[in-house]
Design a protein around this motif. Structure first.
Motif, PDB file in Angstrom:
ATOM      1  N   GLU A  61     -10.016   5.685  -1.741  1.00 30.41           N
ATOM      2  CA  GLU A  61      -9.606   4.283  -1.774  1.00 30.41           C
ATOM      3  C   GLU A  61     -10.793   3.385  -1.417  1.00 30.41           C
ATOM      4  OE1 GLU A  61      -6.639   3.147  -2.629  1.00 30.41           O
ATOM      5  OE2 GLU A  61      -5.512   5.031  -2.737  1.00 30.41           O
ATOM      6  N   PRO A  62     -10.625   2.074  -1.586  1.00 29.44           N
ATOM      7  CA  PRO A  62     -11.714   1.169  -1.167  1.00 29.44           C
ATOM      8  C   PRO A  62     -11.933   1.177   0.343  1.00 29.44           C
ATOM      9  CG  PRO A  62      -9.755  -0.082  -1.788  1.00 29.44           C
ATOM     10  CD  PRO A  62      -9.514   1.336  -2.212  1.00 29.44           C
ATOM     11  N   LEU A  63     -10.933   1.659   1.115  1.00 32.50           N
ATOM     12  CA  LEU A  63     -11.051   1.673   2.576  1.00 32.50           C
ATOM     13  C   LEU A  63     -12.091   2.706   3.012  1.00 32.50           C
ATOM     14  CD1 LEU A  63      -9.878   0.468   5.208  1.00 32.50           C
ATOM     15  CD2 LEU A  63      -8.298   2.412   5.259  1.00 32.50           C
ATOM     16  N   LYS A  64     -13.170   2.247   3.600  1.00 31.79           N
ATOM     17  CA  LYS A  64     -14.272   3.124   3.993  1.00 31.79           C
ATOM     18  C   LYS A  64     -14.422   3.252   5.502  1.00 31.79           C
ATOM     19  CE  LYS A  64     -15.242   3.752  -0.286  1.00 31.79           C
ATOM     20  NZ  LYS A  64     -14.796   5.038  -0.911  1.00 31.79           N
ATOM     21  N   ALA A  65     -13.772   2.369   6.259  1.00 37.70           N
ATOM     22  CA  ALA A  65     -13.906   2.410   7.715  1.00 37.70           C
ATOM     23  C   ALA A  65     -12.783   1.608   8.353  1.00 37.70           C
ATOM     24  CB  ALA A  65     -15.261   1.849   8.150  1.00 37.70           C
ATOM     25  N   THR A  66     -12.540   1.862   9.629  1.00 41.21           N
ATOM     26  CA  THR A  66     -11.644   1.017  10.418  1.00 41.21           C
ATOM     27  C   THR A  66     -12.228   0.902  11.814  1.00 41.21           C
ATOM     28  OG1 THR A  66      -9.344   0.628  11.121  1.00 41.21           O
ATOM     29  CG2 THR A  66     -10.129   2.901  11.197  1.00 41.21           C
ATOM     30  N   VAL A  67     -12.056  -0.258  12.441  1.00 42.73           N
ATOM     31  CA  VAL A  67     -12.546  -0.458  13.808  1.00 42.73           C
ATOM     32  C   VAL A  67     -11.368  -0.307  14.770  1.00 42.73           C
ATOM     33  CG1 VAL A  67     -14.598  -1.823  13.351  1.00 42.73           C
ATOM     34  CG2 VAL A  67     -12.397  -2.966  13.392  1.00 42.73           C
ATOM     35  N   LEU A  76     -16.159  -9.915  -5.371  1.00 45.94           N
ATOM     36  CA  LEU A  76     -16.008  -9.567  -3.966  1.00 45.94           C
ATOM     37  C   LEU A  76     -16.822  -8.296  -3.705  1.00 45.94           C
ATOM     38  CD1 LEU A  76     -14.336 -10.857  -1.645  1.00 45.94           C
ATOM     39  CD2 LEU A  76     -12.574  -9.127  -2.089  1.00 45.94           C
ATOM     40  N   ASP A  77     -17.585  -8.297  -2.620  1.00 46.23           N
ATOM     41  CA  ASP A  77     -18.395  -7.127  -2.280  1.00 46.23           C
ATOM     42  C   ASP A  77     -17.836  -6.346  -1.096  1.00 46.23           C
ATOM     43  OD1 ASP A  77     -20.733  -7.411  -4.162  1.00 46.23           O
ATOM     44  OD2 ASP A  77     -20.810  -9.363  -3.154  1.00 46.23           O
ATOM     45  N   ALA A  78     -17.139  -7.035  -0.222  1.00 43.84           N
ATOM     46  CA  ALA A  78     -16.571  -6.371   0.954  1.00 43.84           C
ATOM     47  C   ALA A  78     -15.395  -7.190   1.469  1.00 43.84           C
ATOM     48  CB  ALA A  78     -17.618  -6.200   2.048  1.00 43.84           C
ATOM     49  N   LEU A  79     -14.493  -6.503   2.176  1.00 39.68           N
ATOM     50  CA  LEU A  79     -13.302  -7.169   2.716  1.00 39.68           C
ATOM     51  C   LEU A  79     -12.976  -6.554   4.063  1.00 39.68           C
ATOM     52  CD1 LEU A  79     -10.831  -9.116   2.118  1.00 39.68           C
ATOM     53  CD2 LEU A  79      -9.644  -7.045   1.302  1.00 39.68           C
ATOM     54  N   ILE A 105      -4.608  -4.524  -3.588  1.00 38.64           N
ATOM     55  CA  ILE A 105      -5.872  -4.141  -4.232  1.00 38.64           C
ATOM     56  C   ILE A 105      -5.607  -3.199  -5.404  1.00 38.64           C
ATOM     57  CG2 ILE A 105      -8.046  -2.895  -3.909  1.00 38.64           C
ATOM     58  CD1 ILE A 105      -8.005  -3.914  -0.986  1.00 38.64           C
ATOM     59  N   ASN A 106      -4.736  -2.224  -5.180  1.00 40.25           N
ATOM     60  CA  ASN A 106      -4.413  -1.265  -6.246  1.00 40.25           C
ATOM     61  C   ASN A 106      -3.660  -1.934  -7.391  1.00 40.25           C
ATOM     62  OD1 ASN A 106      -5.636   0.866  -4.915  1.00 40.25           O
ATOM     63  ND2 ASN A 106      -3.765   1.495  -3.869  1.00 40.25           N
ATOM     64  N   ASN A 107      -2.753  -2.846  -7.052  1.00 42.96           N
ATOM     65  CA  ASN A 107      -2.002  -3.559  -8.085  1.00 42.96           C
ATOM     66  C   ASN A 107      -2.923  -4.403  -8.957  1.00 42.96           C
ATOM     67  OD1 ASN A 107       0.438  -2.489  -7.231  1.00 42.96           O
ATOM     68  ND2 ASN A 107       0.951  -4.250  -5.926  1.00 42.96           N
ATOM     69  N   ALA A 108      -3.963  -4.941  -8.349  1.00 42.42           N
ATOM     70  CA  ALA A 108      -4.919  -5.765  -9.091  1.00 42.42           C
ATOM     71  C   ALA A 108      -5.987  -4.917  -9.777  1.00 42.42           C
ATOM     72  CB  ALA A 108      -5.581  -6.765  -8.149  1.00 42.42           C
ATOM     73  N   ASN A 109      -5.946  -3.603  -9.536  1.00 49.26           N
ATOM     74  CA  ASN A 109      -6.911  -2.668 -10.118  1.00 49.26           C
ATOM     75  C   ASN A 109      -8.346  -3.085  -9.798  1.00 49.26           C
ATOM     76  OD1 ASN A 109      -7.554  -0.304 -11.507  1.00 49.26           O
ATOM     77  ND2 ASN A 109      -7.810  -1.386 -13.455  1.00 49.26           N
ATOM     78  N   ARG A 110      -8.551  -3.500  -8.533  1.00 48.51           N
ATOM     79  CA  ARG A 110      -9.886  -3.919  -8.109  1.00 48.51           C
ATOM     80  C   ARG A 110     -10.623  -2.739  -7.468  1.00 48.51           C
ATOM     81  NH1 ARG A 110     -10.466  -9.624  -7.587  1.00 48.51           N
ATOM     82  NH2 ARG A 110     -12.596  -9.162  -6.901  1.00 48.51           N
ATOM     83  N   LYS A 111     -11.768  -2.436  -7.986  1.00 50.12           N
ATOM     84  CA  LYS A 111     -12.577  -1.333  -7.476  1.00 50.12           C
ATOM     85  C   LYS A 111     -14.016  -1.773  -7.227  1.00 50.12           C
ATOM     86  CE  LYS A 111      -9.856   1.981 -10.208  1.00 50.12           C
ATOM     87  NZ  LYS A 111      -9.054   2.477  -9.069  1.00 50.12           N
ATOM     88  N   ASP A 112     -14.197  -3.087  -7.121  1.00 47.01           N
ATOM     89  CA  ASP A 112     -15.549  -3.627  -7.066  1.00 47.01           C
ATOM     90  C   ASP A 112     -16.053  -3.884  -5.650  1.00 47.01           C
ATOM     91  OD1 ASP A 112     -13.357  -5.501  -7.312  1.00 47.01           O
ATOM     92  OD2 ASP A 112     -14.840  -7.115  -7.265  1.00 47.01           O
TER      93      ASP A 112
END
Length: 350
Positions: free
Chosen positions: A287-293, A241-244, A259-266
């Protein structure tokens, strides 16, 4: 996109709030525009001064999640800013018949203006029109009535543009990282709702224009619990996965937990609506969260300001027109680490 969403987008404002302090800049030739501008500035100043007493009736659904709680909170806070405004707010309810009864009570109380965020726009249309027919002007907030005959002014968010701006931001990030064929996931809200359908369509349209596609997709229910469950399912099925994009920052609490439980940082993540929790995470950049609309509940503050102006027979002071607009669509700005401080004041508790 539905006909309702199309008519919502005819009048776009580049921000989450409007009212007596809204700013419209125009530029033409000769001296007349300068004279008009001077008059408009004077009107803006006059509008900010206490005027005729106005009683505003307010009705909204139950505050059963952060965004909706902020709607009522913002409306109450805005009313308190005006010494001549009395706010008559009903208790929030998700029972359509009860909300209709509450609005009828406000009509019978002869409030000057009504601000209504209907639990179901179609179901509340008749009572909105009833108010208009009795001479009470109605501000229809966000969830739109079936006919413009049921309101004087509609103000709300732009679901389609949320998706477009989320898609554009992700596409920009993918190109900056030189990822030619990214896997882009989506955690939607309730799929049966038109607002979810509009957000997803905007997201897909924006990615398509950039040469990308939507990959694994799940639908949640705008709650942290459903967000965590559905995101766990998505992550299990998507080893790459590249973006969500997550449609809603309230359900995003659960999305991030998964996301944290799955230890996904990709991959990077984009949220939706603009909660304080999301903005703080964006600011920390941890965190993986980089923006919000944005789909900001500050629209309720704007609705109260508009109701005050309507009750006093005023227009928006910085506009050339003598009347406030019939439709106002707030803009879904993209909040990132670079501009998050600018938008903190419209963040809501999730």
């Amino acid at each position: 996109m539905t006909e309702q969403s199309l008519h919502r987008r005819r009048f776009l404002l580049g921000g989450a709030a409007v009212g007596a302090g809204a700013l419209l800049t125009a530029c033409t030739s000769n001296e007349a525009p300068a004279q008009n501008n001077a008059a408009n500035v004077a009107n803006a100043g006059a509008n900010s001064q206490p005027g005729t007493p106005v009683t505003i009736g307010f009705s909204a659904p139950a505050a059963d999640h952060g965004w909706m709680a902020a709607i009522t909170k913002n409306a109450r806070a805005q009313a308190q800013k005006f010494s001549e405004v009395t706010l008559n707010a009903t208790e929030g309810t998700n029972d359509v018949n009860q909300q209709i009864s509450q609005v009828e009570t406000l009509i019978n109380a002869k409030v000057n203006v009504l601000v209504i965020l209907p639990f179901d726009g179609k179901a509340l249309t008749a009572v909105g029109q009833q108010a208009m027919d009795t001479g009470i002007q109605v501000i229809n907030l966000d969830r739109v009535f079936d006919t413009p005959l049921a309101y004087r002014t509609w103000i709300g968010g732009d679901n389609y543009r949320m998706g477009v701006n989320a898609g554009n931001y992700i596409a920009q990030q993918m190109k900056a990282k030189n990822i030619a064929s990214p896997v882009i996931g989506e955690v939607a809200g309730i799929d049966s709702l038109p607002l979810t359908q509009e957000r997803s369509k905007g997201f897909k349209d924006a990615l398509t224009r950039q040469g990308f596609t939507v990959g694994p997709r799940v639908a949640a229910e705008f709650t942290p619990e459903s967000g965590e469950k559905q995101t766990s399912n998505l992550l299990q099925s998507a080893s790459k996965l590249d973006a969500l994009w997550n449609h809603d920052d309230d359900q995003g609490v659960g999305v991030i937990a998964a996301i944290n439980n799955a230890n996904r940082k990709d991959f990077l993540m984009v949220g939706g609506a603009g909660s304080k929790n999301a903005m703080n995470l964006i600011k920390s950049d941890a965190e993986p969260l980089k923006a919000t609309v944005l789909y900001s509940p500050s629209m309720a503050s704007s609705a109260i300001s508009l109701a005050r102006l309507l009750g006093q027979g005023k227009g928006a002071g910085d506009f050339a027109e003598h009347e406030i607009p019939a439709e106002i669509t707030t803009y879904s700005a993209v909040v990132t680490k670079e501009n998050v401080d600018k938008y903190m004041d419209v963040g809501f508790d999730s």
